[in-house]
Design a protein around this motif. Structure first.
Motif, PDB file in Angstrom:
ATOM      1  N   SER A  67      64.591  62.701  53.641  1.00 29.68           N
ATOM      2  CA  SER A  67      65.953  62.375  54.062  1.00 29.68           C
ATOM      3  C   SER A  67      66.595  61.266  53.225  1.00 29.68           C
ATOM      4  O   SER A  67      67.788  61.018  53.360  1.00 29.68           O
ATOM      5  CB  SER A  67      65.951  61.948  55.527  1.00 29.68           C
ATOM      6  OG  SER A  67      65.163  60.773  55.692  1.00 29.68           O
ATOM      7  N   ASN A  68      65.840  60.615  52.341  1.00 32.06           N
ATOM      8  CA  ASN A  68      66.361  59.501  51.557  1.00 32.06           C
ATOM      9  C   ASN A  68      66.897  60.010  50.217  1.00 32.06           C
ATOM     10  O   ASN A  68      66.261  59.886  49.172  1.00 32.06           O
ATOM     11  CB  ASN A  68      65.280  58.442  51.347  1.00 32.06           C
ATOM     12  CG  ASN A  68      65.834  57.152  50.794  1.00 32.06           C
ATOM     13  OD1 ASN A  68      66.919  57.123  50.227  1.00 32.06           O
ATOM     14  ND2 ASN A  68      65.071  56.084  50.947  1.00 32.06           N
ATOM     15  N   ALA A  69      68.099  60.569  50.250  1.00 33.62           N
ATOM     16  CA  ALA A  69      68.697  61.180  49.058  1.00 33.62           C
ATOM     17  C   ALA A  69      68.912  60.173  47.939  1.00 33.62           C
ATOM     18  O   ALA A  69      68.721  60.497  46.764  1.00 33.62           O
ATOM     19  CB  ALA A  69      70.018  61.856  49.425  1.00 33.62           C
ATOM     20  N   ALA A  70      69.308  58.945  48.268  1.00 39.04           N
ATOM     21  CA  ALA A  70      69.550  57.928  47.240  1.00 39.04           C
ATOM     22  C   ALA A  70      68.263  57.608  46.484  1.00 39.04           C
ATOM     23  O   ALA A  70      68.258  57.524  45.256  1.00 39.04           O
ATOM     24  CB  ALA A  70      70.135  56.663  47.867  1.00 39.04           C
ATOM     25  N   ALA A  71      67.156  57.438  47.199  1.00 42.63           N
ATOM     26  CA  ALA A  71      65.879  57.145  46.544  1.00 42.63           C
ATOM     27  C   ALA A  71      65.415  58.333  45.714  1.00 42.63           C
ATOM     28  O   ALA A  71      64.955  58.167  44.582  1.00 42.63           O
ATOM     29  CB  ALA A  71      64.823  56.777  47.583  1.00 42.63           C
ATOM     30  N   ARG A  72      65.551  59.541  46.257  1.00 50.40           N
ATOM     31  CA  ARG A  72      65.131  60.721  45.491  1.00 50.40           C
ATOM     32  C   ARG A  72      65.942  60.843  44.206  1.00 50.40           C
ATOM     33  O   ARG A  72      65.407  61.169  43.147  1.00 50.40           O
ATOM     34  CB  ARG A  72      65.240  61.985  46.348  1.00 50.40           C
ATOM     35  CG  ARG A  72      64.139  62.031  47.418  1.00 50.40           C
ATOM     36  CD  ARG A  72      64.080  63.326  48.207  1.00 50.40           C
ATOM     37  NE  ARG A  72      65.312  63.569  48.943  1.00 50.40           N
ATOM     38  CZ  ARG A  72      66.140  64.588  48.721  1.00 50.40           C
ATOM     39  NH1 ARG A  72      65.884  65.471  47.802  1.00 50.40           N
ATOM     40  NH2 ARG A  72      67.227  64.732  49.444  1.00 50.40           N
ATOM     41  N   ALA A  73      67.237  60.537  44.253  1.00 53.95           N
ATOM     42  CA  ALA A  73      68.080  60.583  43.050  1.00 53.95           C
ATOM     43  C   ALA A  73      67.658  59.504  42.052  1.00 53.95           C
ATOM     44  O   ALA A  73      67.605  59.757  40.843  1.00 53.95           O
ATOM     45  CB  ALA A  73      69.547  60.413  43.430  1.00 53.95           C
ATOM     46  N   LEU A  74      67.342  58.305  42.547  1.00 51.29           N
ATOM     47  CA  LEU A  74      66.886  57.222  41.673  1.00 51.29           C
ATOM     48  C   LEU A  74      65.621  57.628  40.930  1.00 51.29           C
ATOM     49  O   LEU A  74      65.537  57.500  39.712  1.00 51.29           O
ATOM     50  CB  LEU A  74      66.621  55.952  42.493  1.00 51.29           C
ATOM     51  CG  LEU A  74      65.911  54.813  41.761  1.00 51.29           C
ATOM     52  CD1 LEU A  74      66.771  54.260  40.636  1.00 51.29           C
ATOM     53  CD2 LEU A  74      65.529  53.724  42.740  1.00 51.29           C
ATOM     54  N   TYR A  75      64.655  58.157  41.655  1.00 49.01           N
ATOM     55  CA  TYR A  75      63.388  58.523  41.024  1.00 49.01           C
ATOM     56  C   TYR A  75      63.546  59.737  40.122  1.00 49.01           C
ATOM     57  O   TYR A  75      62.926  59.810  39.063  1.00 49.01           O
ATOM     58  CB  TYR A  75      62.313  58.745  42.077  1.00 49.01           C
ATOM     59  CG  TYR A  75      62.087  57.522  42.934  1.00 49.01           C
ATOM     60  CD1 TYR A  75      61.935  56.269  42.369  1.00 49.01           C
ATOM     61  CD2 TYR A  75      62.057  57.603  44.321  1.00 49.01           C
ATOM     62  CE1 TYR A  75      61.768  55.136  43.143  1.00 49.01           C
ATOM     63  CE2 TYR A  75      61.870  56.480  45.104  1.00 49.01           C
ATOM     64  CZ  TYR A  75      61.721  55.246  44.510  1.00 49.01           C
ATOM     65  OH  TYR A  75      61.550  54.138  45.280  1.00 49.01           O
ATOM     66  N   ALA A  76      64.397  60.671  40.490  1.00 51.51           N
ATOM     67  CA  ALA A  76      64.614  61.859  39.659  1.00 51.51           C
ATOM     68  C   ALA A  76      65.264  61.486  38.325  1.00 51.51           C
ATOM     69  O   ALA A  76      65.014  62.127  37.308  1.00 51.51           O
ATOM     70  CB  ALA A  76      65.483  62.875  40.395  1.00 51.51           C
ATOM     71  N   ALA A  77      66.075  60.422  38.316  1.00 52.01           N
ATOM     72  CA  ALA A  77      66.735  59.977  37.091  1.00 52.01           C
ATOM     73  C   ALA A  77      65.779  59.236  36.165  1.00 52.01           C
ATOM     74  O   ALA A  77      66.062  59.080  34.983  1.00 52.01           O
ATOM     75  CB  ALA A  77      67.917  59.075  37.435  1.00 52.01           C
ATOM     76  N   GLY A  78      64.637  58.786  36.674  1.00 53.97           N
ATOM     77  CA  GLY A  78      63.675  58.040  35.875  1.00 53.97           C
ATOM     78  C   GLY A  78      62.495  58.900  35.460  1.00 53.97           C
ATOM     79  O   GLY A  78      62.577  60.120  35.392  1.00 53.97           O
ATOM     80  N   GLU A  79      61.400  58.252  35.203  1.00 54.12           N
ATOM     81  CA  GLU A  79      60.182  58.929  34.748  1.00 54.12           C
ATOM     82  C   GLU A  79      59.282  59.278  35.939  1.00 54.12           C
ATOM     83  O   GLU A  79      58.091  58.996  35.920  1.00 54.12           O
ATOM     84  CB  GLU A  79      59.423  58.029  33.774  1.00 54.12           C
ATOM     85  CG  GLU A  79      60.161  57.752  32.498  1.00 54.12           C
ATOM     86  CD  GLU A  79      60.357  59.020  31.668  1.00 54.12           C
ATOM     87  OE1 GLU A  79      59.409  59.815  31.571  1.00 54.12           O
ATOM     88  OE2 GLU A  79      61.460  59.202  31.136  1.00 54.12           O
ATOM     89  N   VAL A  80      59.834  59.898  36.939  1.00 50.83           N
ATOM     90  CA  VAL A  80      59.083  60.191  38.158  1.00 50.83           C
ATOM     91  C   VAL A  80      58.846  61.683  38.266  1.00 50.83           C
ATOM     92  O   VAL A  80      59.761  62.480  38.101  1.00 50.83           O
ATOM     93  CB  VAL A  80      59.840  59.685  39.404  1.00 50.83           C
ATOM     94  CG1 VAL A  80      59.092  60.015  40.664  1.00 50.83           C
ATOM     95  CG2 VAL A  80      60.065  58.193  39.298  1.00 50.83           C
TER      96      VAL A  80
END
Length: 102
Positions: A67-80
């Motif tokens: 449910s944490n869309a902001a965190a998922r977007a942050l990690y998807a934009a990085g090396e995750v």
């Protein structure tokens, strides 16, 4: 190992992680609601990654709630990279992710 960023006298963001045997576990990365959408989460993640590299960790693990869309977007934009979980052990609906520090 806690780390924080202040704006004025207020803690705006913090992160907590543990490093052992070349593995890092990021337990918490939070940005105060009044300071969100200012790239503090990205700065804190970058800071934690720098710390894990200094400590010779090769991999970092964290869990993110679906449910944490902001965190998922942050990690998807990085090396995750998301790794599969054999079965969910918590009722939190968290999805494990891994960071490659190389």
């Amino acid at each position: 190992m806690p780390s924080s960023r202040k704006i004025g006298q207020e803690i705006a963001a913090h992160g907590i992680m543990s490093v052992a045997v070349r593995e890092c576990h990021i337990f918490n990365l939070c940005v105060h609601p009044h300071h969100q959408r200012r790239r503090l989460g990205r700065q804190m993640l970058r800071h934690l990654l720098e710390l894990l590299i200094e400590r010779k960790a090769e991999t970092a693990f964290l869990e993110v709630r679906d449910s944490n869309a902001a965190a998922r977007a942050l990690y998807a934009a990085g090396e995750v990279k998301q790794i599969p979980l054999a079965r969910r052990t918590r009722r939190s609906s968290a999805s494990p992710s891994t960071l490659d520090s190389r």
